[in-house]
Motif scaffolding. Sequence first.
Motif, PDB file in Angstrom:
ATOM      1  N   ALA A 124       0.169  -3.666   6.323  1.00  0.00           N
ATOM      2  CA  ALA A 124      -0.151  -3.194   7.763  1.00  0.00           C
ATOM      3  C   ALA A 124      -1.111  -3.992   8.284  1.00  0.00           C
ATOM      4  CB  ALA A 124      -0.311  -1.586   7.722  1.00  0.00           C
ATOM      5  N   LYS A 141       0.405   3.290   7.075  1.00  0.00           N
ATOM      6  CA  LYS A 141       1.320   3.716   8.254  1.00  0.00           C
ATOM      7  C   LYS A 141       2.056   4.859   7.918  1.00  0.00           C
ATOM      8  CE  LYS A 141       3.432  -0.416   8.834  1.00  0.00           C
ATOM      9  NZ  LYS A 141       4.282  -1.259   9.300  1.00  0.00           N
ATOM     10  N   ASP A 149       7.769   2.839   8.126  1.00  0.00           N
ATOM     11  CA  ASP A 149       7.218   2.811   9.453  1.00  0.00           C
ATOM     12  C   ASP A 149       8.460   3.215  10.249  1.00  0.00           C
ATOM     13  OD1 ASP A 149       8.676   0.441   9.038  1.00  0.00           O
ATOM     14  OD2 ASP A 149       7.059  -0.946   9.726  1.00  0.00           O
ATOM     15  N   ASN A 183      10.683  -0.171  14.293  1.00  0.00           N
ATOM     16  CA  ASN A 183       9.682  -0.056  13.283  1.00  0.00           C
ATOM     17  C   ASN A 183       8.134  -0.056  13.975  1.00  0.00           C
ATOM     18  OD1 ASN A 183      11.823  -2.067  12.218  1.00  0.00           O
ATOM     19  ND2 ASN A 183      10.810  -1.034  10.438  1.00  0.00           N
ATOM     20  N   ASN A 240       5.067  -1.475  13.746  1.00  0.00           N
ATOM     21  CA  ASN A 240       4.234  -2.595  13.397  1.00  0.00           C
ATOM     22  C   ASN A 240       3.078  -3.025  13.924  1.00  0.00           C
ATOM     23  OD1 ASN A 240       6.188  -3.435  11.257  1.00  0.00           O
ATOM     24  ND2 ASN A 240       7.359  -4.095  12.905  1.00  0.00           N
TER      25      ASN A 240
END
Length: 210
Positions: free
Chosen positions: A16, A24, A106, A197, A199
């Motif tokens: 991450a 996450k 995630d 997702n 991110n």
Amino acid sequence: MGWRMWTAAILAGGEARRLGGLDKSGLAVGTGKNPRSMLDRQLAVLRDLTPHILIVDGASDRHQSRQWPADVRVIHDRIPGAGALGGLYTALMEATTEQVLVIACDMPFLTKPFVAHLAALGAESNGPARADVVLPRDQHGRHPLCASYHRRSAPVLKAGIDAGNLRVLDAITRLVVREIGPDDLALFDRDGQLLMNVNTPADYERALQS
């Protein structure tokens, strides 16, 4: 399809970096008074579908203080430093069923109907319409970390790791792939968030408002 015939594996070992190294899976998502962590949201979907659930943690010290759910088996990467491909390989090797549904930690907006559909297609692909992996493909491309794999795929993934190519998308080019295309995905993704997702900080801010 019998509900005991497949394993769900949540990959929670990523670094991450774009989120400052945060765990996450433990980040809370959603509006209202009781937002839930991404991991809790995924477990709420999976627990009704299969009793076989794994969490694949990394080999780093980042999650050592994390209290994982007592009813879920937590395993560590077999090959440290191999990234998501290593986590995927570990999940296939540690699963107790031939079919393994692999999910990145995630992805907070996966739904029970879609996961059940993905698992059902994975089971079908072990029959005459044989495929090593069933995965969704949307306008952004393939999503190999939200996919149903057969354990026979493990040696192919290990070969990619041994060769130093850790891209999951490259590894699956050596597998027989069945896609769930955009038209079929649309039946499960009315708001366009199903395969989102988290991110980046901007992603997380958007998830918080959903």
